[in-house]
Design a protein around this motif. Sequence first.
Motif, short mmCIF file in Angstrom:
data_model
loop_
_atom_site.label_atom_id
_atom_site.label_comp_id
_atom_site.label_asym_id
_atom_site.label_seq_id
_atom_site.Cartn_x
_atom_site.Cartn_y
_atom_site.Cartn_z
N GLY A 1 23.33 117.63 84.32
CA GLY A 1 22.24 118.46 84.82
C GLY A 1 20.92 118.27 84.11
N THR A 2 20.85 117.34 83.15
CA THR A 2 19.60 117.09 82.44
C THR A 2 19.04 115.74 82.85
N VAL A 3 17.71 115.66 82.96
CA VAL A 3 17.05 114.43 83.37
C VAL A 3 16.64 113.62 82.15
N ILE A 4 16.05 114.27 81.17
CA ILE A 4 15.57 113.61 79.95
C ILE A 4 16.33 114.19 78.77
N THR A 5 16.92 113.33 78.00
CA THR A 5 17.66 113.78 76.83
C THR A 5 16.90 113.35 75.58
N THR A 6 16.44 114.30 74.81
CA THR A 6 15.69 114.00 73.59
C THR A 6 16.55 114.07 72.34
N ALA A 7 17.67 114.75 72.41
CA ALA A 7 18.53 114.87 71.24
C ALA A 7 19.98 115.03 71.69
N THR A 8 20.86 114.61 70.84
CA THR A 8 22.31 114.72 71.10
C THR A 8 22.93 115.54 69.98
N PHE A 9 23.61 116.58 70.37
CA PHE A 9 24.29 117.44 69.40
C PHE A 9 25.78 117.06 69.36
N TRP A 10 26.32 117.00 68.19
CA TRP A 10 27.73 116.71 68.03
C TRP A 10 28.22 117.36 66.74
N SER A 11 29.52 117.59 66.70
CA SER A 11 30.10 118.26 65.53
C SER A 11 31.58 117.91 65.42
N ASN A 12 32.13 118.21 64.25
CA ASN A 12 33.56 118.04 64.01
C ASN A 12 34.08 119.28 63.29
N LEU A 13 35.12 119.13 62.53
CA LEU A 13 35.71 120.28 61.85
C LEU A 13 34.97 120.67 60.58
N LYS B 1 31.21 119.81 59.99
CA LYS B 1 29.75 119.88 60.04
C LYS B 1 29.27 119.82 61.49
N MET B 2 27.99 120.14 61.65
CA MET B 2 27.32 120.06 62.94
C MET B 2 26.07 119.23 62.77
N CYS B 3 25.83 118.29 63.67
CA CYS B 3 24.73 117.34 63.53
C CYS B 3 23.94 117.25 64.82
N VAL B 4 22.75 116.70 64.68
CA VAL B 4 21.90 116.43 65.83
C VAL B 4 21.26 115.06 65.61
N THR B 5 21.25 114.25 66.66
CA THR B 5 20.67 112.91 66.61
C THR B 5 19.53 112.85 67.62
N SER C 1 19.88 111.06 62.39
CA SER C 1 20.79 112.20 62.48
C SER C 1 20.52 113.16 61.33
N ASN C 2 20.54 114.41 61.64
CA ASN C 2 20.43 115.49 60.66
C ASN C 2 21.69 116.34 60.77
N CYS C 3 22.40 116.48 59.67
CA CYS C 3 23.67 117.19 59.67
C CYS C 3 23.59 118.41 58.76
N LYS C 4 24.42 119.37 59.10
CA LYS C 4 24.50 120.61 58.33
C LYS C 4 25.97 120.99 58.22
N ASP C 5 26.45 121.04 56.99
CA ASP C 5 27.84 121.44 56.77
C ASP C 5 28.02 122.92 57.07
N PHE C 6 29.22 123.26 57.50
CA PHE C 6 29.52 124.66 57.73
C PHE C 6 29.44 125.42 56.40
N PRO C 7 28.59 126.43 56.30
CA PRO C 7 28.34 127.04 54.99
C PRO C 7 29.53 127.81 54.43
N SER C 8 30.30 128.46 55.27
CA SER C 8 31.38 129.31 54.78
C SER C 8 32.64 129.05 55.59
N MET C 9 33.76 128.92 54.90
CA MET C 9 35.01 128.71 55.59
C MET C 9 35.49 129.99 56.26
#
Length: 228
Positions: A38-50, A52-56, A62-70
Amino acid sequence: MRLCMFQEILAFILTTSGWVLVSSTLPTDYWKVSTIDGTVITTATFWSNLWKMCVTDSTGVSNCKDFPSMLALDGYIQACRGLMIAAVCLGFFGSIFALVGMKCTKIGGSDQNKARIACLAGVSFILSGLCSLSACSLYAHRITSEFFDPMFVAQKYELGAALFIGWAGSVLCILGGCMFCFSITGSFSNVSHVTSFPKGQGVSGHSRPAPQYSSSSKNQTFDKSEYV
């Protein structure tokens, strides 16, 4: 004997390959990736795992941020972490048991002891595959439920490559573990059974001779009875 040995070698290859795939899934980045539906222009891609969460962005940075608290994480992420760690640990112990219990190795003792150890390895790999399969399926269920929910207005995601790798490794672990369990059937076929002999026969199969009484003992008995 050779067929059983080849079966164990094939099971070891399958389970080890599956365990490597499951272990590589744990640190893999792309568990979920932002959808472009549903998007025409994609400026960034968000992705994550168990972890951290990152954006490219469009330039590939890519800029990533670890989950601060378990403890502040969602429950499904905590459950997936625990299941994946358990899967890796069970696969590690299963590999050790498999090396000891295989018939082509010279450790482990007798064939029956090696068969028991091989069965334990199979159970460990089956549990490892089930843990990994449950973790990947739970994570995928959360992604698909948010994607098809029309009331969910936040960023939607699609299934990442790590989930497919985890599913493939889980299937290999389960198949190889079942082969380990089935390979021990021939080890218990030569168990010695107690043989019952007919009455009056010994172990060698010959009839026991009847007790012989000498004629002198009979005469002594009769002689004593004459004086009574």
